[in-house]
Design a protein around this motif. Sequence first.
Motif, PDB file in Angstrom:
ATOM      1  N   UNK A 350       0.836  -1.206   0.000  1.00  0.00           N
ATOM      2  CA  UNK A 350       0.000   0.000   0.000  1.00  0.00           C
ATOM      3  C   UNK A 350       0.870   1.256   0.000  1.00  0.00           C
ATOM      4  N   UNK A 351       1.935   1.253   0.803  1.00  0.00           N
ATOM      5  CA  UNK A 351       2.815   2.421   0.860  1.00  0.00           C
ATOM      6  C   UNK A 351       3.485   2.659  -0.484  1.00  0.00           C
ATOM      7  N   UNK A 358       9.607   5.501  -6.096  1.00  0.00           N
ATOM      8  CA  UNK A 358      10.274   4.555  -5.220  1.00  0.00           C
ATOM      9  C   UNK A 358       9.657   3.179  -5.292  1.00  0.00           C
ATOM     10  N   UNK A 359      10.075   2.329  -4.346  1.00  0.00           N
ATOM     11  CA  UNK A 359       9.637   0.959  -4.363  1.00  0.00           C
ATOM     12  C   UNK A 359      10.677   0.066  -4.997  1.00  0.00           C
ATOM     13  N   UNK A 360      10.543  -1.247  -4.894  1.00  0.00           N
ATOM     14  CA  UNK A 360      11.517  -2.175  -5.499  1.00  0.00           C
ATOM     15  C   UNK A 360      11.652  -1.930  -6.996  1.00  0.00           C
ATOM     16  N   UNK A 366       4.733  -2.041 -12.705  1.00  0.00           N
ATOM     17  CA  UNK A 366       3.416  -2.192 -12.072  1.00  0.00           C
ATOM     18  C   UNK A 366       3.095  -1.012 -11.170  1.00  0.00           C
ATOM     19  N   UNK A 367       4.068  -0.541 -10.398  1.00  0.00           N
ATOM     20  CA  UNK A 367       3.811   0.581  -9.502  1.00  0.00           C
ATOM     21  C   UNK A 367       3.469   1.851 -10.279  1.00  0.00           C
ATOM     22  N   UNK A 368       4.176   2.111 -11.361  1.00  0.00           N
ATOM     23  CA  UNK A 368       3.868   3.296 -12.169  1.00  0.00           C
ATOM     24  C   UNK A 368       2.484   3.187 -12.813  1.00  0.00           C
ATOM     25  N   UNK A 369       2.140   1.977 -13.243  1.00  0.00           N
ATOM     26  CA  UNK A 369       0.794   1.760 -13.811  1.00  0.00           C
ATOM     27  C   UNK A 369      -0.276   2.038 -12.752  1.00  0.00           C
ATOM     28  N   UNK A 370      -0.073   1.524 -11.522  1.00  0.00           N
ATOM     29  CA  UNK A 370      -1.038   1.731 -10.441  1.00  0.00           C
ATOM     30  C   UNK A 370      -1.163   3.214 -10.110  1.00  0.00           C
ATOM     31  N   UNK A 371      -0.011   3.905  -9.976  1.00  0.00           N
ATOM     32  CA  UNK A 371      -0.025   5.326  -9.623  1.00  0.00           C
ATOM     33  C   UNK A 371      -0.743   6.150 -10.686  1.00  0.00           C
TER      34      UNK A 371
END
Length: 411
Positions: A350-351, A358-360, A366-371
């Motif tokens: 969630x963070x 950031x993030x792994x 995936x994180x950029x897609x979610x954001x």
Amino acid sequence: MGFWDGSRWLWSLEWKRVLRPHDLAEQGRLLSLLDSVAPDPQCTNKFIWAPDKNDKFSVKSLTGLLDSSSAVVPSEIFKNIWKGLVPHRVEIFIWFALLGKLNTRGKLSRLSIIPPYEASCVFCRDHIEFEDHLFIHCDFARGVWNWWLSIWGLRWVLPISLKDLFSQWHCVSSDYLFKKIWRASFFIIVWALWKERNARIFRNLSCSPQQIHDLILLRLCWWIRGWKDPFPYSCNEVLQKPLCLKGISLARTKPPTINALNVSWSPPSHLSLKWNTDASYDPLCNLSAIGGVLRNNMGNFICLFSSPIPPLEINSVEVYAIYRVIKITLSSPEISSHHIIFESDSANAVRWCNDKAGGPWNLNFMLNFIRHAISSQLNAQVIHKGRSSNAVADSLAKQGLRRENEFIAWL
């Protein structure tokens, strides 16, 4: 209604709409019956309704007439439909199915709504699709019934019609809860076959027999909770060992822990929807899987999925689960137009999703897609909640470890 042609009475019937082919056949049979009937020219004639003792039409007399017809389901059978074991819409659906009133392809072809070459069963393509074939005699449907019967070590030659199957669908057991489970299984199996039929016709999607079996057991678990009977097993336990459904009330087991878990799930606000996601990792087999369930503010299930994924460590798998439900949400305009809450029990996942960067490194895509989806495409938020709110999603994720392909169902 008619006129005299010399000494012969001719019937002249007027209709309010253009008759379809099957209407013309019925008109021919009616005129054939009327050929032997003519008014008496020597006295006053009047219309009477013979089934009623007062010679007047009434709904009660018509119902009694229909009940006496072998072509219609007797009223005694109807009494076994309205037991509150399944959602009311499913009871109504079964009522229509027993009456032969579903819009099957065979019926639509008979009404000239679709051409005859489109009337074949979507499962086998070998027979015209009417209720009795679709739900009993098709090899695909028969396989589902035989799977359910085999769980309990039973063999049964299925009857010729759906209403006969319903009237015979009883189990000899002293366990009152299992009797209710057995009765509910009829509704759930027929409903699952109809939902699968519609998914193949209208959405070009299909489930394997194993996926349908799992969905039947899942629906059974969900709807058992509405009976207010003590039920000590989770969905995952029932999926792994369906035999645990038998003998529950006789064993006098302790109150179910699954209900206590569900208390922790909090519904979203009005007009909002909530996704619960979870992940599972088996280090011994090096397998990973994800699962999720979408519910509205009433707690009703809208969508669920269970999927194996490439082996990843647990926090990465949790991000993958959020990524997958966002993709499912974006694929449905009807769902993506709502305010959506994505709830995960992984604080790290969630963070990372809520941080602007950031993030792994291996999760950057995936994180950029979610954001981007949360900030630009959806009215949504990703929040953290404890594991107690994720009982269903956790069960679906564990199921994914045993799957070869993704399972997704819209309910």
